[in-house]
Design a protein around this motif. Structure first.
Motif, PDB file in Angstrom:
ATOM      1  N   HIS A  27     -50.084 -41.100 114.514  1.00 31.29           N
ATOM      2  CA  HIS A  27     -50.291 -40.755 113.106  1.00 31.29           C
ATOM      3  C   HIS A  27     -48.947 -40.506 112.411  1.00 31.29           C
ATOM      4  O   HIS A  27     -48.688 -41.020 111.319  1.00 31.29           O
ATOM      5  CB  HIS A  27     -51.199 -39.529 113.002  1.00 31.29           C
ATOM      6  N   ARG A  28     -48.106 -39.715 113.056  1.00 31.86           N
ATOM      7  CA  ARG A  28     -46.821 -39.375 112.450  1.00 31.86           C
ATOM      8  C   ARG A  28     -45.873 -40.571 112.437  1.00 31.86           C
ATOM      9  O   ARG A  28     -44.929 -40.584 111.665  1.00 31.86           O
ATOM     10  CB  ARG A  28     -46.217 -38.181 113.151  1.00 31.86           C
ATOM     11  N   PHE A  29     -46.121 -41.558 113.271  1.00 26.15           N
ATOM     12  CA  PHE A  29     -45.296 -42.767 113.265  1.00 26.15           C
ATOM     13  C   PHE A  29     -45.566 -43.613 112.016  1.00 26.15           C
ATOM     14  O   PHE A  29     -44.648 -44.198 111.458  1.00 26.15           O
ATOM     15  CB  PHE A  29     -45.561 -43.598 114.528  1.00 26.15           C
ATOM     16  N   ILE A  30     -46.819 -43.656 111.580  1.00 27.29           N
ATOM     17  CA  ILE A  30     -47.167 -44.551 110.468  1.00 27.29           C
ATOM     18  C   ILE A  30     -47.349 -43.861 109.119  1.00 27.29           C
ATOM     19  O   ILE A  30     -47.332 -44.518 108.087  1.00 27.29           O
ATOM     20  CB  ILE A  30     -48.433 -45.386 110.786  1.00 27.29           C
ATOM     21  N   VAL A  31     -47.509 -42.548 109.101  1.00 27.17           N
ATOM     22  CA  VAL A  31     -47.761 -41.828 107.851  1.00 27.17           C
ATOM     23  C   VAL A  31     -46.515 -41.043 107.463  1.00 27.17           C
ATOM     24  O   VAL A  31     -45.828 -40.485 108.300  1.00 27.17           O
ATOM     25  CB  VAL A  31     -48.959 -40.866 108.013  1.00 27.17           C
ATOM     26  N   SER A  32     -46.263 -41.010 106.177  1.00 26.64           N
ATOM     27  CA  SER A  32     -45.132 -40.247 105.696  1.00 26.64           C
ATOM     28  C   SER A  32     -45.513 -39.406 104.503  1.00 26.64           C
ATOM     29  O   SER A  32     -45.963 -39.931 103.492  1.00 26.64           O
ATOM     30  CB  SER A  32     -44.003 -41.185 105.288  1.00 26.64           C
ATOM     31  N   PRO A  33     -45.333 -38.106 104.624  1.00 30.89           N
ATOM     32  CA  PRO A  33     -45.592 -37.259 103.455  1.00 30.89           C
ATOM     33  C   PRO A  33     -44.577 -37.526 102.346  1.00 30.89           C
ATOM     34  O   PRO A  33     -43.489 -38.025 102.587  1.00 30.89           O
ATOM     35  CB  PRO A  33     -45.431 -35.844 103.989  1.00 30.89           C
ATOM     36  N   GLU A  34     -44.960 -37.200 101.153  1.00 32.03           N
ATOM     37  CA  GLU A  34     -44.077 -37.203  99.985  1.00 32.03           C
ATOM     38  C   GLU A  34     -43.595 -38.587  99.582  1.00 32.03           C
ATOM     39  O   GLU A  34     -42.556 -38.734  98.945  1.00 32.03           O
ATOM     40  CB  GLU A  34     -42.894 -36.252 100.222  1.00 32.03           C
ATOM     41  N   GLY A  35     -44.314 -39.638  99.967  1.00 39.85           N
ATOM     42  CA  GLY A  35     -43.985 -40.980  99.512  1.00 39.85           C
ATOM     43  C   GLY A  35     -42.712 -41.576 100.073  1.00 39.85           C
ATOM     44  O   GLY A  35     -42.214 -42.574  99.556  1.00 39.85           O
ATOM     45  N   LYS A  36     -42.166 -40.992 101.098  1.00 41.10           N
ATOM     46  CA  LYS A  36     -40.948 -41.517 101.725  1.00 41.10           C
ATOM     47  C   LYS A  36     -41.337 -42.535 102.788  1.00 41.10           C
ATOM     48  O   LYS A  36     -42.501 -42.682 103.142  1.00 41.10           O
ATOM     49  CB  LYS A  36     -40.139 -40.386 102.372  1.00 41.10           C
ATOM     50  N   TRP A  37     -40.351 -43.239 103.327  1.00 41.27           N
ATOM     51  CA  TRP A  37     -40.633 -44.180 104.398  1.00 41.27           C
ATOM     52  C   TRP A  37     -41.162 -43.443 105.625  1.00 41.27           C
ATOM     53  O   TRP A  37     -40.689 -42.359 105.967  1.00 41.27           O
ATOM     54  CB  TRP A  37     -39.373 -44.917 104.820  1.00 41.27           C
ATOM     55  N   SER A  38     -42.131 -44.052 106.282  1.00 35.54           N
ATOM     56  CA  SER A  38     -42.642 -43.492 107.535  1.00 35.54           C
ATOM     57  C   SER A  38     -41.596 -43.677 108.626  1.00 35.54           C
ATOM     58  O   SER A  38     -40.617 -44.417 108.450  1.00 35.54           O
ATOM     59  CB  SER A  38     -43.924 -44.217 107.941  1.00 35.54           C
ATOM     60  N   ASP A  44     -37.939 -49.898 111.381  1.00 32.33           N
ATOM     61  CA  ASP A  44     -37.834 -51.275 110.909  1.00 32.33           C
ATOM     62  C   ASP A  44     -36.558 -51.455 110.075  1.00 32.33           C
ATOM     63  O   ASP A  44     -35.823 -52.439 110.224  1.00 32.33           O
ATOM     64  CB  ASP A  44     -39.074 -51.634 110.089  1.00 32.33           C
ATOM     65  N   HIS A  45     -36.271 -50.508 109.203  1.00 32.83           N
ATOM     66  CA  HIS A  45     -35.067 -50.551 108.368  1.00 32.83           C
ATOM     67  C   HIS A  45     -33.803 -50.595 109.233  1.00 32.83           C
ATOM     68  O   HIS A  45     -32.874 -51.367 108.953  1.00 32.83           O
ATOM     69  CB  HIS A  45     -35.044 -49.334 107.439  1.00 32.83           C
ATOM     70  N   LEU A  46     -33.764 -49.790 110.273  1.00 26.06           N
ATOM     71  CA  LEU A  46     -32.575 -49.769 111.132  1.00 26.06           C
ATOM     72  C   LEU A  46     -32.413 -51.086 111.894  1.00 26.06           C
ATOM     73  O   LEU A  46     -31.288 -51.539 112.122  1.00 26.06           O
ATOM     74  CB  LEU A  46     -32.625 -48.578 112.097  1.00 26.06           C
ATOM     75  N   ILE A  47     -33.523 -51.705 112.270  1.00 28.60           N
ATOM     76  CA  ILE A  47     -33.457 -53.025 112.907  1.00 28.60           C
ATOM     77  C   ILE A  47     -32.893 -54.035 111.914  1.00 28.60           C
ATOM     78  O   ILE A  47     -31.990 -54.818 112.239  1.00 28.60           O
ATOM     79  CB  ILE A  47     -34.847 -53.466 113.405  1.00 28.60           C
ATOM     80  N   PRO A 100     -38.187 -52.010 104.351  1.00 22.37           N
ATOM     81  CA  PRO A 100     -39.245 -52.401 105.286  1.00 22.37           C
ATOM     82  C   PRO A 100     -40.627 -52.406 104.644  1.00 22.37           C
ATOM     83  O   PRO A 100     -40.889 -51.640 103.723  1.00 22.37           O
ATOM     84  CB  PRO A 100     -39.175 -51.305 106.352  1.00 22.37           C
ATOM     85  N   PRO A 101     -41.500 -53.280 105.140  1.00 19.91           N
ATOM     86  CA  PRO A 101     -42.892 -53.229 104.678  1.00 19.91           C
ATOM     87  C   PRO A 101     -43.600 -52.050 105.361  1.00 19.91           C
ATOM     88  O   PRO A 101     -43.029 -51.389 106.240  1.00 19.91           O
ATOM     89  CB  PRO A 101     -43.469 -54.559 105.173  1.00 19.91           C
ATOM     90  N   VAL A 102     -44.815 -51.807 104.987  1.00 22.90           N
ATOM     91  CA  VAL A 102     -45.627 -50.781 105.650  1.00 22.90           C
ATOM     92  C   VAL A 102     -45.791 -51.189 107.111  1.00 22.90           C
ATOM     93  O   VAL A 102     -46.002 -52.362 107.413  1.00 22.90           O
ATOM     94  CB  VAL A 102     -47.004 -50.651 104.955  1.00 22.90           C
ATOM     95  N   THR A 103     -45.659 -50.232 108.000  1.00 24.18           N
ATOM     96  CA  THR A 103     -45.814 -50.535 109.426  1.00 24.18           C
ATOM     97  C   THR A 103     -47.170 -50.052 109.917  1.00 24.18           C
ATOM     98  O   THR A 103     -47.714 -49.065 109.415  1.00 24.18           O
ATOM     99  CB  THR A 103     -44.710 -49.877 110.272  1.00 24.18           C
ATOM    100  N   GLU A 104     -47.679 -50.750 110.891  1.00 21.75           N
ATOM    101  CA  GLU A 104     -48.952 -50.419 111.530  1.00 21.75           C
ATOM    102  C   GLU A 104     -48.669 -49.883 112.925  1.00 21.75           C
ATOM    103  O   GLU A 104     -47.636 -50.204 113.522  1.00 21.75           O
ATOM    104  CB  GLU A 104     -49.839 -51.661 111.620  1.00 21.75           C
ATOM    105  N   ILE A 105     -49.588 -49.129 113.465  1.00 18.97           N
ATOM    106  CA  ILE A 105     -49.386 -48.532 114.782  1.00 18.97           C
ATOM    107  C   ILE A 105     -49.211 -49.606 115.856  1.00 18.97           C
ATOM    108  O   ILE A 105     -48.448 -49.432 116.802  1.00 18.97           O
ATOM    109  CB  ILE A 105     -50.504 -47.526 115.154  1.00 18.97           C
ATOM    110  N   GLY A 106     -49.853 -50.738 115.688  1.00 12.71           N
ATOM    111  CA  GLY A 106     -49.729 -51.816 116.668  1.00 12.71           C
ATOM    112  C   GLY A 106     -48.330 -52.407 116.745  1.00 12.71           C
ATOM    113  O   GLY A 106     -48.011 -53.123 117.697  1.00 12.71           O
ATOM    114  N   GLN A 107     -47.484 -52.111 115.770  1.00 13.64           N
ATOM    115  CA  GLN A 107     -46.114 -52.630 115.757  1.00 13.64           C
ATOM    116  C   GLN A 107     -45.132 -51.724 116.494  1.00 13.64           C
ATOM    117  O   GLN A 107     -43.990 -52.115 116.714  1.00 13.64           O
ATOM    118  CB  GLN A 107     -45.641 -52.775 114.310  1.00 13.64           C
ATOM    119  N   ARG A 108     -45.554 -50.549 116.854  1.00 16.86           N
ATOM    120  CA  ARG A 108     -44.635 -49.555 117.403  1.00 16.86           C
ATOM    121  C   ARG A 108     -43.842 -50.070 118.603  1.00 16.86           C
ATOM    122  O   ARG A 108     -42.613 -50.009 118.612  1.00 16.86           O
ATOM    123  CB  ARG A 108     -45.413 -48.295 117.778  1.00 16.86           C
TER     124      ARG A 108
END
Length: 186
Positions: A27-38, A44-47, A100-108
């Motif tokens: 959950h914490r991998f894909i959700v981000s409070p306050e509209g920031k990047w998860s 993904d951005h660092l990659i 980065p686009p929105v990430t899904e848990i399956g991408q982890r």
């Protein structure tokens, strides 16, 4: 910093980020409070940020001449860090190719594997450069302008830690995750 220290710090910055990502729930991998990047988006951005560095490090030095010769000596790690912080404080944001686009848990797992591959590649490629070459060639950076190769490596180390610190601050250990979510939602 000399090459062995740069390689060691690159390894540590990538590994520390990976360790933290591994500690997060799905959950914490894909959700981000306050509209920031998860956390997933930050990964993904660092990659996306490491790939062009690796591409440049793997190019024949002849092609890197296209970016010109550095006008001055390489700045220190601290100077690069401070310039980047200053740009961020004055409103600089990531440019389109690095968003980065929105990430899904399956991408982890895939993203973690890609991140580790970029780390290994970068550390190996740095080994192919000699000390003077790190200061002899420069590369363009979307926010900081032209940086020597050494400065790009300093930036990469700091950039990894900048995003790690951002995520660590978000965790707020004194407040459980549900409390943080409730605060954001209501």
């Amino acid at each position: 910093m000399q090459k062995p220290e740069i390689q060691q710090l690159l390894d540590k910055s990538f590994s520390d980020f990976t360790t933290f990502i591994g500690s997060l729930s799905d959950h914490r991998f894909i959700v981000s409070p306050e509209g920031k990047w998860s956390a997933g988006q930050q990964l993904d951005h660092l990659i996306r940020s490491a790939k062009p560095v690796n591409k440049a490090l793997s190019m024949p030095r002849f092609f890197l001449r296209w970016f010109g010769k550095p006008a001055k000596a390489s700045r220190s790690f601290e100077e690069i860090r401070d310039v980047y912080r200053d740009r961020l404080q004055h409103g600089a944001v990531s440019t389109r190719p690095y968003i980065p686009p929105v990430t899904e848990i399956g991408q982890r797992e895939t993203l973690l594997k890609q991140f580790d591959q970029q780390k290994s590649k970068m550390i190996g490629l740095v080994g192919n450069w000699d000390e003077p070459e790190l200061d002899r060639y420069q590369l363009p950076h979307p926010l900081l302008g032209k940086l020597t190769t050494r400065e790009v490596l300093y930036f990469t180390i700091y950039h990894n830690y900048h995003h790690l610190h951002t995520l660590q601050l978000r965790e707020k250990p004194e407040q459980p995750w549900p409390t943080q979510l409730e605060r954001v939602i209501f």
